[in-house]
Design a protein around this motif. Structure first.
Motif, short mmCIF file in Angstrom:
data_model
loop_
_atom_site.label_atom_id
_atom_site.label_comp_id
_atom_site.label_asym_id
_atom_site.label_seq_id
_atom_site.Cartn_x
_atom_site.Cartn_y
_atom_site.Cartn_z
N PRO A 1 -19.17 -1.05 64.56
CA PRO A 1 -18.34 -0.05 63.86
C PRO A 1 -17.10 0.23 64.69
CG PRO A 1 -20.10 1.04 65.04
CD PRO A 1 -20.27 -0.42 65.28
N ARG A 2 -16.04 0.59 64.00
CA ARG A 2 -14.83 0.90 64.75
C ARG A 2 -14.83 2.36 65.22
NH1 ARG A 2 -10.07 -1.95 61.44
NH2 ARG A 2 -11.54 -1.92 59.72
N GLY A 3 -15.46 3.24 64.46
CA GLY A 3 -15.56 4.64 64.91
C GLY A 3 -16.83 4.86 65.70
N LEU A 4 -16.86 4.31 66.92
CA LEU A 4 -18.11 4.33 67.67
C LEU A 4 -18.47 5.72 68.18
CD1 LEU A 4 -19.92 1.91 68.25
CD2 LEU A 4 -19.06 1.93 70.60
N ALA B 1 -10.02 2.38 54.51
CA ALA B 1 -9.85 2.64 55.94
C ALA B 1 -8.51 3.31 56.20
CB ALA B 1 -9.94 1.33 56.72
N GLY B 2 -8.51 4.13 57.22
CA GLY B 2 -7.27 4.81 57.59
C GLY B 2 -7.57 6.16 58.20
N THR B 3 -6.51 6.89 58.51
CA THR B 3 -6.68 8.21 59.10
C THR B 3 -6.47 9.26 58.01
OG1 THR B 3 -5.93 7.42 61.23
CG2 THR B 3 -5.83 9.80 60.87
N VAL C 1 -9.65 12.44 60.55
CA VAL C 1 -10.74 11.54 60.91
C VAL C 1 -10.26 10.10 60.69
CG1 VAL C 1 -11.79 11.65 58.59
CG2 VAL C 1 -13.21 11.04 60.56
N ASP C 2 -10.62 9.24 61.63
CA ASP C 2 -10.28 7.81 61.49
C ASP C 2 -11.44 7.12 60.79
OD1 ASP C 2 -7.93 8.16 62.86
OD2 ASP C 2 -8.79 7.64 64.82
N VAL C 3 -11.15 6.64 59.61
CA VAL C 3 -12.21 5.94 58.86
C VAL C 3 -12.05 4.44 59.04
CG1 VAL C 3 -13.06 5.39 56.55
CG2 VAL C 3 -12.56 7.76 57.18
N ASN C 4 -13.11 3.82 59.44
CA ASN C 4 -13.15 2.36 59.60
C ASN C 4 -14.17 1.79 58.64
OD1 ASN C 4 -11.41 1.42 61.66
ND2 ASN C 4 -12.63 2.57 63.14
N VAL C 5 -13.87 0.69 58.10
CA VAL C 5 -14.82 0.05 57.18
C VAL C 5 -15.33 -1.23 57.82
CG1 VAL C 5 -15.08 -1.04 54.92
CG2 VAL C 5 -13.75 1.08 55.14
#
Ligand SMILES: *[C@@H]1O[C@H](CO)[C@@H](O)[C@H](O)[C@H]1NC(C)=O
Ligand SMILES: *[C@@H]1O[C@H](CO)[C@@H](O)[C@H](O)[C@H]1NC(C)=O
Ligand SMILES: *[C@@H]1O[C@H](CO)[C@@H](O)[C@H](O)[C@H]1NC(C)=O
Ligand SMILES: *[C@@H]1O[C@H](CO)[C@@H](O)[C@H](O)[C@H]1NC(C)=O
Ligand SMILES: *[C@@H]1O[C@H](CO)[C@@H](O)[C@H](O)[C@H]1NC(C)=O
Ligand SMILES: CC(=O)N[C@H]1CO[C@H](CO)[C@@H](O)[C@@H]1O
Length: 436
Positions: free
Chosen positions: A419-422, A310-312, A328-332
């Motif tokens: 999800p965090r990246g909705l 996770a991270g940008t 891109v902001d990646v969320n796991v």
């Protein structure tokens, strides 16, 4: 109808000068024209009716600014004379004019190798006996075909971040008479400037610059210059080649990176002219995970997804013009995100009418009835076959099915997998809408 008749009568009057007077007249065209270098016939016919008269001389004269200049003379006894500035370029059309016993009824002259300076009025004058002088006039107009050319300012135009306007193309129609008219045809947003220069010889040079702010949007746009010269249209086109720095976006994160998912990747997509030469990846506030492999513009994550991913993620893309980044902001998430069931959404979106709402309400009622029936059924089974139910529970608790790729969350999971990246998921959701 009456108008047309009037017009043709008028045209007839203009086309043939028929001066009044008794018996004799000189017939000529009212106007003639020719291009520089070409030849033109200036018609002159003596119309004689009764009583017959004797032609003692025919004189052609050039009239410019009110001053007259002799061009050619035909005399029945002395012969033919064409005067110096016209000597090589003017001849009488009918050989009979030059005969020993000439016929001077048709003293049409042929004017060759026309020059701009030949533009003038020409008088054909008959000196007769005993009737006196009869004359008529033709206006000669000399045209000069322009030299027309379109040029790009430079073969490649560079879009600067300052967004300054610049001339990208110039259209030139040089030394034309009459002057050309320049127009532009393009989908480019820009402005044209026009400028006319009058030359000493009467020709006009017309120039037009096309000014735009070069950008990614102007790349590969077609620009056509239309030069209208008299009734001709000359067109010339160029396609702009605009160089611009990369426009970057990162693809591959679908908002559904859950623990233990395999083979995820991020790709740095850049639109650039010239193409991107260097891609550079980094992770904001950290270093890239150990299990990534970078191949060209793609970041491959080896092995299963972990929270460490996770991270940008930032991708810097560089071409000759500059460097720009995408991120891109990646969320796991712990569990996969299950997209909302399609069936329940589409009908509502397609017809948001009373009928659809009614149908939905009906569906809910139906679902309720089915649920109640199932509940009653299961209660009865539980009472009769207890062992059977425990096997079912075991199946639910079992982990991830290989076939689907998406393991289901355990039945006892209390929190929903959000999800965090909705934002991204809503984008994909749009594909299921009525438009797709
Ligand atoms: C010829 O040109 C002159 C001036 O340019 C004009 O006044 C005259 O009417 C013209 N004659 C004809 C027959 O067109
Ligand atoms: C005719 O007159 C104009 C000014 O009225 C002058 O500019 C031009 O040079 C003259 N042309 C000739 C051939 O004399
Ligand atoms: C008219 O003048 C321009 C500029 O001096 C020259 O380039 C052009 O060739 C001339 N045209 C003719 C037909 O003489
Ligand atoms: C990343 O680091 C910068 C300073 O280096 C800080 O301002 C920012 O808040 C950090 N972002 C996160 C998500 O930690
Ligand atoms: C990726 O880079 C390799 C060389 O490192 C090259 O051979 C290959 O064509 C590139 N692939 C793409 C899709 O650009
Ligand atoms: C690391 C990261 O990108 N975290 C984001 C996950 O999503 C939430 C909300 O969607 C953000 O607030 C986090 O910044």
């Amino acid at each position: 109808m009456a108008m047309a008749m009037f017009m043709s009568f008028w045209i007839f009057l203009v086309a043939v000068n028929v001066p009044g007077g008794s018996g004799q007249s000189v017939q000529m065209d009212s106007s003639k024209s020719g291009f520089v270098g070409s030849q033109v016939e200036l018609r002159c016919l003596f119309m004689n009716s009764n009583p017959p008269v004797k032609i003692s001389q025919v004189t052609w004269q050039k009239v410019l600014n009110g001053s007259k200049q002799n061009v050619a003379i035909a005399n029945p006894s002395l012969g033919v004379s064409v005067l110096p500035p016209f000597k090589d370029r003017v001849t009488f059309k009918q050989p009979a004019v030059r005969h020993r016993t000439p016929s001077l009824e048709d003293t049409t002259i042929v004017f060759s190798s026309l020059r701009l300076s030949d533009e003038a009025a020409y008088i054909c004058e008959y000196t007769t006996f005993p009737a006196g002088n009869r004359e008529n006039m033709v206006n000669l107009t000399v045209y000069a075909r322009p030299m027309t050319r379109m040029t790009l300012t430079t073969p490649t135009i560079v879009a600067r971040p300052q967004k300054r306007k610049m001339t990208v193309a110039t259209c030139l129609s040089a030394n034309g008479k009459p002057p050309s008219v320049i127009t532009w045809d393009t989908r480019l947003k820009g402005e044209a400037s026009f400028q006319e220069t009058r030359n000493a010889n009467g020709t006009v040079t017309v120039r037009s610059h096309y000014v735009v702010v070069p950008s990614r949007d102007t790349h590969r746009q077609k620009l056509t210059c239309i030069v209208t010269y008299r009734n001709e249209r000359i067109t010339d086109s160029v396609v702009l080649n605009v160089q611009y720095e990369p426009e970057v976006k990162i693809e591959g994160f679908d908002g559904n990176w859950y623990l233990n998912r395999q083979d995820v990747q991020l790709t740095c997509k850049a639109d650039a002219n010239p193409p991107v030469t260097v891609y550079q990846w980094k992770l904001l506030n950290g270093s890239l995970p150990n299990n990534v492999e970078i191949r060209n513009n793609t970041l491959f994550f080896k092995g299963p997804v972990t929270y460490e991913l996770a991270g940008t993620y930032v991708c810097d893309a560089t071409n000759n013009i500059g460097t720009r980044s995408g991120q891109v902001d990646v969320n796991v998430t712990e569990f996969p995100v299950i997209p909302p069931a399609r069936g329940s959404e589409i009908p509502l979106e397609q017809h948001s009418s009373g009928a659809a709402i009614g149908g939905a309400v009906g569906g809910v009622v139906l679902l309720g009835v089915a649920g109640a029936l199932l509940f009653v059924f299961l209660r009865r089974r539980q009472r009769t076959f207890k062992g059977d139910y425990s096997t079912k529970k075991h199946v639910f608790g079992n982990g991830y099915s290989k076939a689907g790729g998406l393991p289901s969350p355990p039945a006892n999971a209390q929190e929903p997998a959000v999800p965090r990246g909705l934002g991204r998921r809503e984008e994909t959701g749009a594909d299921w809408g009525p438009g797709a």
